[in-house]
Design an enzyme around this catalytic site. Structure first.
Site: not given
Ligand code: NAP
Length: 254
Positions: A145, A158
């Site tokens: 991130s 985080y």
């Molecule tokens: P998201 O839509 O909330 O997706 C995260 C996924 O992780 C969800 O499908 C969630 O499943 C799953 N998850 C959470 N806890 C888990 C566990 N214990 N075991 C297995 N699966 C689990 O978030 P996203 O934005 O796509 O983020 C994906 C990655 O990118 C993350 O690592 C995040 O920190 C990183 N990131 C995102 C952004 C951004 O702008 N969106 C920026 C920088 C980094 P459930 O919904 O079923 O809990």
């Protein structure tokens, strides 16, 4: 040139890939020929996402497990490798976000963030890497991130976890590169997903973001696919321990 980026014959496990960035990466890598293993805690959500990929003609499997549970991780990885086949690429994508001022941050939420965003990267990578070492081949991509480098109000735990994932990436690179395993990170800037929903709905935040980011806009999660294809393919066979920022230039601007 095309062959450099093909993912034919690659089997990719993406944690937390039933939705959001993980699912889009699954679609993007499948389009380049990869076989995908979708992971979520619940089997139904994983199966639903895999069905969407199969409907597009891609090969998709599921493995439902909680990435924070050491025994569940080990038994799931063993099952995948026995029933489906070797994991060529692991993408550690599962992540959660919680927001509170530092002085009010509940310790149980700190523990949840560290477990999913940091410890799970250690657990899943260790289990998969043990098998990759024997094969002397593999790629591990950790989703980092902007907060691997920068602090921000209300998300200190985080940032602590994502900073640790940056150093896990470098440490794993140092220990695994000699076995022909490339460990790298992708560090997204701000992308519109469920995780950032509250920020997307906050107009003042969007105005701040557009001023702060040289590209002057939110990222579209599709724009992360190129980095994932590169780091999964043989095009990156001598790229080790690198963090690829996909952030519209945010990190290099004051
Ligand atoms: P998201 O839509 O909330 O997706 C995260 C996924 O992780 C969800 O499908 C969630 O499943 C799953 N998850 C959470 N806890 C888990 C566990 N214990 N075991 C297995 N699966 C689990 O978030 P996203 O934005 O796509 O983020 C994906 C990655 O990118 C993350 O690592 C995040 O920190 C990183 N990131 C995102 C952004 C951004 O702008 N969106 C920026 C920088 C980094 P459930 O919904 O079923 O809990």
């Amino acid at each position: 040139m095309n062959n450099l980026f093909t993912l034919d014959d690659k089997r990719v496990l993406i944690t937390g890939s039933a939705q959001g960035i993980g699912f889009l990466l699954a679609q993007g890598l499948a389009e380049q020929g990869a076989e995908i293993i979708i992971n979520d805690i619940t089997a139904e959500r994983a199966e639903h996402a895999a069905m969407k990929l199969r409907d597009c003609g891609y090969t998709a499997w599921t493995s439902a497990f909680n990435v924070t549970d050491p025994e569940a991780v080990e038994s799931a990885i063993e099952n995948i490798e026995r029933e489906i086949g070797p994991i060529d690429v692991l993408i550690n994508n599962a992540g959660i976000q919680r927001r509170h001022p530092f002085t009010e941050f509940p310790v149980n939420e700190w523990n949840d963030i560290i477990a999913v965003n940091q410890t799970a990267v250690f657990l899943v990578s260790q289990s998969v890497a043990r098998r990759m070492v024997k094969r002397e081949a593999g790629k591990i991509i950790n989703i980092c991130s902007m907060q691997s480098e920068l602090g921000r109000d209300t998300i200190t735990p985080y940032a602590a976890a994502k900073g640790a994932v940056k150093m896990l990436t470098r440490g794993m690179c140092v220990e695994l590169a000699r076995y022909n395993i490339q460990v790298n990170g992708i560090a997204p800037g701000y992308f519109k997903t469920d995780m950032t929903k509250t920020l997307v709905e906050d107009e003042a935040f969007t105005q701040w973001l557009c001023k702060r980011t040289p590209a002057a806009r939110w990222g579209d999660p599709q724009e992360l696919i190129g980095a994932a294809v590169f780091l999964s393919s043989k095009a990156s066979n001598f790229v080790n321990g690198h963090l690829l920022f996909v952030d519209g230039g945010m990190l290099v601007a004051v």
